[in-house]
Design a protein around this motif. Sequence first.
Motif, PDB file in Angstrom:
ATOM      1  N   VAL A 153       0.848  -1.201   0.000  1.00  0.00           N
ATOM      2  CA  VAL A 153       0.000   0.000   0.000  1.00  0.00           C
ATOM      3  C   VAL A 153       0.877   1.242   0.000  1.00  0.00           C
ATOM      4  O   VAL A 153       0.640   2.213  -0.732  1.00  0.00           O
ATOM      5  CB  VAL A 153      -0.941   0.008   1.217  1.00  0.00           C
ATOM      6  N   LEU A 154       1.932   1.204   0.822  1.00  0.00           N
ATOM      7  CA  LEU A 154       2.866   2.333   0.904  1.00  0.00           C
ATOM      8  C   LEU A 154       3.509   2.604  -0.452  1.00  0.00           C
ATOM      9  O   LEU A 154       3.566   3.735  -0.921  1.00  0.00           O
ATOM     10  CB  LEU A 154       3.933   2.019   1.960  1.00  0.00           C
ATOM     11  N   SER A 167       1.766  13.672  12.528  1.00  0.00           N
ATOM     12  CA  SER A 167       0.829  14.423  11.691  1.00  0.00           C
ATOM     13  C   SER A 167      -0.307  13.522  11.218  1.00  0.00           C
ATOM     14  O   SER A 167      -1.478  13.907  11.235  1.00  0.00           O
ATOM     15  CB  SER A 167       1.562  15.016  10.490  1.00  0.00           C
ATOM     16  N   PHE A 168       0.040  12.291  10.814  1.00  0.00           N
ATOM     17  CA  PHE A 168      -1.006  11.355  10.400  1.00  0.00           C
ATOM     18  C   PHE A 168      -1.974  11.084  11.544  1.00  0.00           C
ATOM     19  O   PHE A 168      -3.197  11.106  11.358  1.00  0.00           O
ATOM     20  CB  PHE A 168      -0.401  10.032   9.917  1.00  0.00           C
ATOM     21  N   GLY A 169      -1.419  10.837  12.737  1.00  0.00           N
ATOM     22  CA  GLY A 169      -2.262  10.554  13.902  1.00  0.00           C
ATOM     23  C   GLY A 169      -3.266  11.666  14.135  1.00  0.00           C
ATOM     24  O   GLY A 169      -4.448  11.413  14.402  1.00  0.00           O
ATOM     25  N   HIS A 170      -2.809  12.893  13.955  1.00  0.00           N
ATOM     26  CA  HIS A 170      -3.674  14.056  14.142  1.00  0.00           C
ATOM     27  C   HIS A 170      -4.730  14.141  13.041  1.00  0.00           C
ATOM     28  O   HIS A 170      -5.921  14.299  13.312  1.00  0.00           O
ATOM     29  CB  HIS A 170      -2.817  15.321  14.167  1.00  0.00           C
ATOM     30  N   ARG A 171      -4.304  13.970  11.792  1.00  0.00           N
ATOM     31  CA  ARG A 171      -5.257  14.065  10.682  1.00  0.00           C
ATOM     32  C   ARG A 171      -6.275  12.934  10.719  1.00  0.00           C
ATOM     33  O   ARG A 171      -7.424  13.108  10.334  1.00  0.00           O
ATOM     34  CB  ARG A 171      -4.506  14.075   9.346  1.00  0.00           C
ATOM     35  N   TRP A 178      -4.398   3.306   6.062  1.00  0.00           N
ATOM     36  CA  TRP A 178      -4.275   4.716   5.699  1.00  0.00           C
ATOM     37  C   TRP A 178      -2.923   5.287   6.105  1.00  0.00           C
ATOM     38  O   TRP A 178      -2.400   6.175   5.454  1.00  0.00           O
ATOM     39  CB  TRP A 178      -5.437   5.529   6.290  1.00  0.00           C
ATOM     40  N   LEU A 179      -2.359   4.760   7.190  1.00  0.00           N
ATOM     41  CA  LEU A 179      -1.016   5.205   7.586  1.00  0.00           C
ATOM     42  C   LEU A 179       0.001   4.826   6.507  1.00  0.00           C
ATOM     43  O   LEU A 179       0.839   5.634   6.101  1.00  0.00           O
ATOM     44  CB  LEU A 179      -0.606   4.603   8.936  1.00  0.00           C
TER      45      LEU A 179
END
Lengths: 270, 262
Positions: free
Chosen positions: B7-8, B154-158, B102-103
Amino acid sequence: MAELATTLHLYRVLAVAKVRADWQYRSQFLLYMTTQFFITFLDFLQIAVIFGAVDSLAGWSLLEVVFLYATSGMAFYLGDAFISQVERVGGYIKAGTFDALLIRPAGTLVQICANDFAFRRLGKLLQASIVMVIVLARLDVEWTPGRLVVFALMIPSGTVIFSSIWVIGASITFWTVDSGELANTFTYGGNFATQYPLDILGTWLRRFLTLVVPTAFVNYFPALYVLGKPDPFGAPGWVRFISPLVALTMAVAARAAWTGAVRHYRSTGS
Amino acid sequence: MRLYWEVLRRGFRRYSTYRAATLAGLFTNTVFGFLKAYILLAVYEQRDVVGGFDATDAVTFSFVTQGFFVMLGAGHLELADRIQSGDVVTDLYRPVDLQAWWLAQDLGRIAFQVALRGCVPFLVGSLVFDLDITSDPALIAAFALSALLGIVVSFGHRFLVTLTTFWLLDYRGTSQVATVVTMFFSGMILPIGFFPDWLEALARALPYAAMLQLPVEVLLGKHTGSDLLALLGVQVLWAVLLLAGGRVLLSAASRKLVIQGG
């Protein structure tokens, strides 16, 4: 003249219809407009924080820089509300919906700008206007008739200059389709650059913003006259008064670019 | 694990395909790097050091941070559209972990953007200005690690912001508020050392500094030894906290979700 009146009338009719449609989703409409109002504070915060570290920037005081911020903001957000929708033309071309605009008995530019008109964008204009009122009340300017006239012409000229850049950028999209962000450099970048005195930029960038993409005429040159500041680079005195002429030239160029682009356009067909 | 790696990779490939858009973006980032640099240099006409940064640090900061703009400039993930439209239902009954999926996707995309959009403006900027860049491989490795942790924070926040769509049904307003707060407190607008003391203290106590300010401080060699380890520790802590918060919120959302139809 009659053509202009028809176009303006058409813009109003289409835009009002769009506003009515948006108003059906009241809570999001208001939330979005409010956040637009606040998002504009980011640039303002940057200025505030900088003036926490220093008292003046290249000889410009906080109030003088805020004057640049307010004039740039009002001109930019007027263009943003009424013309910036044109940047979506790449999407129309990709989706093939541009054809539909061509067969209607109205100009393509006015159709795009009015169809996508978003009243909520005026939240940003409101913020810049409030800042303008505050700065005018506190700024120590000796208002002469000449200064009043130059000041009164700043916002309309600036709006036309920014709007023309938007239209020219969108015209380029007819050839490149995917280059939307390129135009952003000159619109959003132009807005960002004109919030600060031109003095701080390097020579090459200063010349570029004066002679090529003339955003220096949005506020810097007329502000020199209104605020009675010396020009550290010794441009001729009349440069301070020609913003309306620059705006007119840009508008003519934008019209030519758009006409040329639409003529170049070939539908993808089926 | 293999799945998430794929996925990445696809995330990376998907965004490296739009060449014209990428070129246009690089140009924009470079120009904004210059504008930022000139504004900060005007400050350094009168001050030698602001918030621990000298002029060279500040100009380097202006160019390197351009790469992170893509990450900080949007408050939500594309997942928000899928929640709004209801498509998220199909995502939820797939045998993959939604957050990890999604990460991985985001890491692939952002890694590409941060690297490219950070390096090119930096190289162009170095033609005009003296930029401070270390040649110490250990420091570069530390920066890479710190930047990666910044992306995860940033991902965790979004991800959290995105999940609010389950309750609010629209994300545009929330996302915009998140963007404003992030841009300011991460140091994207100005290095947070420029802030007044109380505001800087607040900024350092929030997760946003871990997204941008801290990695760039590492690159500029402001932290060494145990100080550097403590900084990385803070980033890991925020990453874990935000990701765990995301999981809790996601399970609450799935319990709440009502699927229409039969």
